[in-house]
Design an enzyme around this catalytic site. Structure first.
Site, PDB file in Angstrom:
ATOM      1  N   TYR A 143      39.988  51.803  50.692  1.00 59.73           N
ATOM      2  CA  TYR A 143      38.872  50.944  50.906  1.00 59.73           C
ATOM      3  C   TYR A 143      39.368  49.604  50.680  1.00 59.73           C
ATOM      4  O   TYR A 143      39.995  49.455  49.636  1.00 59.73           O
ATOM      5  CB  TYR A 143      37.814  51.232  49.886  1.00 59.73           C
ATOM      6  N   ASP A 238      47.122  46.296  48.616  1.00 63.20           N
ATOM      7  CA  ASP A 238      45.636  45.862  48.131  1.00 63.20           C
ATOM      8  C   ASP A 238      45.854  46.520  46.728  1.00 63.20           C
ATOM      9  O   ASP A 238      45.520  47.363  46.476  1.00 63.20           O
ATOM     10  CB  ASP A 238      44.728  46.440  49.115  1.00 63.20           C
ATOM     11  N   LYS A 266      38.981  42.298  40.925  1.00 56.42           N
ATOM     12  CA  LYS A 266      38.361  43.163  39.556  1.00 56.42           C
ATOM     13  C   LYS A 266      38.884  42.629  38.476  1.00 56.42           C
ATOM     14  O   LYS A 266      38.198  41.526  38.015  1.00 56.42           O
ATOM     15  CB  LYS A 266      38.649  44.777  39.908  1.00 56.42           C
TER      16      LYS A 266
HETATM   17  C1  LIG Z   1      36.980  46.889  44.990  1.00 48.55           C
HETATM   18  C2  LIG Z   1      37.796  47.020  46.270  1.00 48.55           C
HETATM   19  C3  LIG Z   1      37.669  45.927  47.228  1.00 48.55           C
HETATM   20  C4  LIG Z   1      36.720  45.195  47.180  1.00 48.55           C
HETATM   21  O1  LIG Z   1      36.571  44.302  46.204  1.00 48.55           O
HETATM   22  P1  LIG Z   1      34.952  43.304  46.181  1.00 48.55           P
HETATM   23  O2  LIG Z   1      35.054  42.337  44.816  1.00 48.55           O
HETATM   24  O3  LIG Z   1      34.110  44.552  45.925  1.00 48.55           O
HETATM   25  O4  LIG Z   1      34.786  42.742  47.366  1.00 48.55           O
HETATM   26  C5  LIG Z   1      38.880  45.847  47.769  1.00 48.55           C
HETATM   27  N1  LIG Z   1      39.979  46.751  47.634  1.00 48.55           N
HETATM   28  C6  LIG Z   1      39.994  47.734  47.017  1.00 48.55           C
HETATM   29  C7  LIG Z   1      41.302  48.515  46.599  1.00 48.55           C
HETATM   30  C8  LIG Z   1      38.933  47.775  46.076  1.00 48.55           C
HETATM   31  O5  LIG Z   1      38.857  48.763  45.079  1.00 48.55           O
END
Ligand SMILES: *Cc1c(COP(=O)(O)O)cnc(C)c1O
Length: 427
Positions: A143, A238, A266
Site C-alpha cells: 500500500y 516507501d 507517519k
Molecule cells: C500509511 C501509508 C501510506 C499513506 O500515508 P497517508 O498519510 O495515510 O496518506 C503510504 N505508504 C505506506 C507504506 C503506508 O503505510
C-alpha cells in the site's frame, strides 16, 4: 441502551460516507461498531463510554512515543502561541531537513508534504519526469496511499475490503502500473525485460506492513537494488511505516540499501499530518522551482507539524528506544507463541522490531499469497475478544501491530494474558 460510540456512529453515517474519514475505521471487516476515542495517554486509549484499552494501533504507526507525550505537547503549545501557519519559510523546516538528511544519507534533498500519499504520488511523478518513462512496478499487497497509480492490487483498507482496485482510476493509469510479487525477484526481472526502457521506478515497502507483516527474504532487497540499477530504473523505498520505526534510519539502514528516492510519513509528523520525500540531489533538482517537475503545498512544512516532527525525531535519536522496542516486541512474540502451544495451535507470527502480526493460518507467511490463506472470520472473532478484554488492535487481519516506547513490560504481560483467553475462546 446504546453506547455513546453507537450513537455517534449512527449520527456520523448521516453526514460522512460510511460514517468515517478513512475506510478501515468503520470496523466493517470485523462486523462491530467502531469505538469513538475520547483521549489517549501513553500506551492507553480511553473511549467515550469510559472503556480503557492498551493500544497497538498508535494512530496506525505515527505514535512511537505513545499518546500525549508531555515533551511534544510542550513544543506544540510554544509553537502555536506564535501562529499556526504562514505559507512562508521558517527556520524549523531547514533544521528538520538537515536532521533527516543526517539520519538518511540517501536523502540528500528533502521536500516536505502533508501525508504519506502525497509523498509517494510526488516521488512517482518525479521519477517519471526524471527518467522520461511512464510505467512503474509495484508489488501485490503493498500500500502506498490512495494515489491513482497505487490503487491496483493494493494492501491496507483496499485489501481489507476485498477490492481488486478502485473505480475512478482510468484504464491508462492502471495500465502504467505493473504488478510484481514481493520476495520474487524473477517476477521483477520479467517485467523489466518485457518493458525495456519504459519503467520509471520500482516502488516498494521494504518490509511489507499493509498485508499483515511480511519480511524481505535474504538478498531480495539487494537484488532489487542491482536489477533497477542495471535498467536505469529508480528504486523508491516507501518507508512511511518503516522510517524511524524499524530503526532510526529505517529499513534502508537495517538492510544496508541506498534507494534513489525515499518516502516518509507517519512518525515523521509526531502525530501531525506530515510526509516527506527525498533522494539523490541529481534527481531532486528536477523539482520546481529548480526544475520542471511541479509539486507544491499550501500547508507543506507547516511550522506546528515541523516542530512536533522534529522533536519526535530528536527524542528518538537521543534516547534510542529501539533496543527496548525490540525487547518488548520479542516478549510479545514469545508470549503469543507460548499461548499457541499451550492451546495446541500454530498460527504464523511475523515480527520486525516493534511491528508484529499474527496470521490465522498454519502456513508460514513469506509471500502475499500465504497471507491470503488467513482465516479472516477467525481473526474477527479474536479481535472482538481482545477488544472486550481492553486490547485495541487494528480491526483487520491485514494490518501490522505497533508497540510504542510508552508500552511497559506490564502492558505486554496483560496483553499476553488477554491473548490466551481470547485465543481459547475462538479456536
Ligand atoms: C500509511 C501509508 C501510506 C499513506 O500515508 P497517508 O498519510 O495515510 O496518506 C503510504 N505508504 C505506506 C507504506 C503506508 O503505510
Amino acid at each position: 441502551m446504546n453506547s455513546l460510540s453507537e450513537t455517534y456512529f449512527a449520527e456520523a453515517k448521516k453526514y460522512i460516507p460510511g460514517g468515517v474519514n478513512s475506510p478501515v475505521r468503520a470496523f466493517s471487516s470485523v462486523g462491530l461498531n467502531p469505538v469513538y476515542i475520547d483521549r489517549g495517554e501513553g500506551s492507553r486509549l480511553f473511549d467515550v463510554d469510559g472503556n480503557e484499552y492498551i493500544d497497538y494501533v498508535g494512530s496506525w504507526g505515527p505514535l512511537i512515543l505513545g499518546h500525549a507525550d508531555k515533551r511534544i505537547q510542550e513544543t506544540i503549545q510554544k509553537t502555536i502561541a506564535r501562529g499556526t501557519s504562514f505559507g512562508a519559510n521558517t527556520e524549523i523546516e531547514v533544521r528538520f531537513a538537515r536532521l533527516i538528511s543526517e539520519i538518511y544519507p540517501s536523502m540528500e534533498r528533502i521536500r516536505m508534504v502533508n501525508s504519506g500519499t502525497e509523498a509517494t504520488m510526488s516521488a512517482v511523478r518525479l521519477a517519471r519526469g526524471y527518467t522520461g518513462r511512464d510505467k512503474i512496478i509495484k508489488f501485490e499487497g503493498c500500500y502506498h496511499g490512495h494515489g491513482d497509480s497505487f490503487l491496483i492490487k493494493a494492501g491496507s483498507g483496499v485489501l481489507t475490503l476485498g477490492l481488486p482496485g478502485s473505480p475512478g482510476i482510468t484504464r491508462g493509469t492502471a495500465a502504467d502500473t505493473l504488478i510484481a510479487e514481493y520476495n520474487n525477484l524473477d517476477s521483477v526481472k520479467e517485467l523489466l525485460l518485457a518493458n525495456k526502457d519504459e519503467i520509471a521506478a520500482v516502488i516498494i515497502e521494504p518490509v511489507m506492513g499493509n498485508a499483515g507483516l511480511i519480511l524481505p527474504q535474504e538478498g531480495f532487497l539487494k537484488g532489487l537494488r542491482e536489477l533497477t540499477e542495471t535498467e536505469n530504473t529508480l528504486l523508491i523505498f516507501d518507508e512511511v511505516i518503516t522510517g524511524f520505526r524499524l530503526a532510526l534510519g529505517g529499513a534502508q539502514q537495517v538492510y544496508g540499501i541506498r534507494p534513489d528516492l525515499t518516502c516518509l510519513g507517519k512518525i515523521i509528523g509526531g502525530g501531525f499530518p506530515v510526509g516527506a520525500f527525498g533522494g539523490a540531489r541529481r534527481i531532486m533538482e528536477h523539482l520546481a522551482p529548480e526544475g520542471p517537475v511541479y509539486q507544491a503545498g499550501t500547508l507543506a512544512g507547516n511550522p506546528v507539524a515541523m516542530q512536533a516532527g522534529y522533536r519526535t525525531v530528536q527524542i528518538l535519536r537521543d534516547e534510542n528506544p529501539y533496543p527496548a522496542l525490540e525487547e518488548k516486541g520479542q516478549a510479545l512474540e514469545r508470549g503469543f507463541k507460548e499461548n499457541q502451544s499451550k492451546l495446541g495451535v500454530s498460527f504464523a507470527q511475523n515480527r520486525a522490531g516493534s511491528m508484529f502480526c499474527r496470521f490465522f493460518t498454519g502456513r508460514n507467511v513469506e509471500f502475499y499469497r500465504d497471507a491470503m490463506s488467513a482465516d479472516t472470520k477467525l481473526f474477527s472473532r479474536y479481535f472482538a475478544q481482545m477488544l472486550t478484554r481492553g486490547i485495541y488492535m487494528a480491526p483487520s487481519q491485514f494490518e501490522t501491530g505497533f508497540v510504542s516506547a510508552a508500552h511497559s513490560l506490564q502492558d505486554i504481560k496483560i496483553t499476553i494474558a488477554a491473548d490466551y483467553d481470547s485465543l481459547k475462546a475462538v479456536i
